[in-house]
Design an enzyme around this catalytic site. Structure first.
Site, PDB file in Angstrom:
ATOM      1  N   PRO A   2       1.061  11.093  -1.506  1.00 47.85           N
ATOM      2  CG  PRO A   2       0.815  12.994  -2.826  1.00 47.85           C
ATOM      3  CD  PRO A   2       1.423  11.631  -2.824  1.00 47.85           C
ATOM      4  CD  GLU A   3      -2.180   8.865   4.225  1.00 50.12           C
ATOM      5  OE1 GLU A   3      -3.329   8.496   4.509  1.00 50.12           O
ATOM      6  OE2 GLU A   3      -1.183   8.554   4.905  1.00 50.12           O
ATOM      7  CE  LYS A  52      -3.093   6.812  -1.231  1.00 54.16           C
ATOM      8  NZ  LYS A  52      -1.897   6.065  -0.790  1.00 54.16           N
ATOM      9  CG  ASN A 162       2.069   3.652   6.245  1.00 56.22           C
ATOM     10  OD1 ASN A 162       1.424   2.694   6.652  1.00 56.22           O
ATOM     11  ND2 ASN A 162       3.368   3.732   6.389  1.00 56.22           N
ATOM     12  NE  ARG A 258       4.281   3.031   2.392  1.00 56.51           N
ATOM     13  CZ  ARG A 258       3.302   3.867   2.053  1.00 56.51           C
ATOM     14  NH1 ARG A 258       2.406   3.517   1.130  1.00 56.51           N
ATOM     15  NH2 ARG A 258       3.195   5.045   2.635  1.00 56.51           N
TER      16      ARG A 258
END
Length: 271
Positions: A2-3, A52, A162, A258
């Site tokens: 999760p961002e 986060k 991302n 990523r």
């Protein structure tokens, strides 16, 4: 993973549901059992996010912060009281509602000093009112790493993941490989301001939307994006599809383990 906007929404929800309530705290799975006994029957004073990282504050002696990092597979849900289902690491419950935590990377009990030590390693969070973009700028300006890598460094820009990384670089028309020490202060200021706007919008809407009004499905006469992350975006997970601005195929590569997405035509300049 999760961002940051997701963690802020969870903090807001926990505070709205449990703040000021005496709560039952348990660990059905058993991996947080000792800590749960320490917190059980105390008042939950609130929750806050920093990047986060999620911190839940209980009116308990000494160690009173539950520090949660969801990691790749963690999930925290808040809803009506129901029987325990699955491997619940932490359950917080009052007379009407329950919060269940499953599969986090971290779930630990901290003192004030231990919490401060965690925050000393975390960068500025664009969603927080107390964020210092100049602190992030100093780290970016002295680095030869790419701006794409720097934006994913949680010790610089906390909560940026991302999706936000790819989208703010596109919106800035900036080549993702641009070294941090090649950025101007003005460019960084624009990137930061865009992060603030987009991530706060994510908190409000519960999804990531980054396209301008003229590039929405309605404006362009195109079908809406279908993706489990939701939201309308320019480049994220659109490899091989035409750029919504110039029509060139969106590209994808790997950077630091990523996927990185960008438009080679719109983002070809270092700025």
């Amino acid at each position: 993973m999760p961002e940051g906007h997701v963690i802020h929404r969870l903090a807001d929800e926990l505070t709205a549901v449990f703040e000021g309530h005496e709560v039952s705290v348990s660990s059905p799975q058993g991996r947080f059992a000792v800590e749960s006994v320490h917190l059980d029957g105390t008042v939950l004073r609130g929750a806050e996010a920093w990047g986060k990282h999620l911190f839940i504050d209980f009116a308990a002696p000494e160690a009173h912060w539950v520090h949660i990092h969801l990691g790749l597979i963690g999930r925290l849900t808040v809803g009506p009281v129901t029987p325990v289902h699955g491997q619940v690491r932490l359950r917080i419950e009052n007379s009407t509602s329950v919060a269940d935590l499953r599969g986090p990377q971290w779930c630990r009990l901290l003192t004030d000093d231990e919490r401060r030590a965690v925050l000393a390693t975390v960068g500025a969070d664009p969603i927080r009112d107390d964020a210092d973009p100049e602190r992030a700028w100093r780290a970016v300006h002295r680095s030869s790493r790419s701006v794409a890598a720097l934006l994913m460094d949680q010790s610089i820009a906390a909560g940026v993941g991302n999706i936000y990384r790819a989208e703010v670089l596109f919106r800035a028309r900036l080549d993702p490989t641009t070294p941090g020490n090649r950025l101007s202060h003005a460019t960084w200021t624009r990137i930061w301001a865009d992060l603030v706007d987009l991530m706060r919008l994510g908190v409000a809407n519960g999804r990531i939307d980054t396209v301008a009004a003229e590039h929405t499905p309605e404006a362009m006469g195109r079908p809406p994006r279908v993706d489990r992350h939701g939201g309308e975006v320019y480049v994220y997970r659109r490899a091989g599809q035409p750029c919504l601005v110039c029509g060139a195929p969106v590209r994808q590569t790997d950077l630091g383990g990523r996927h990185l997405f960008w438009c080679p035509r719109c983002q070809r300049r270092h700025r």
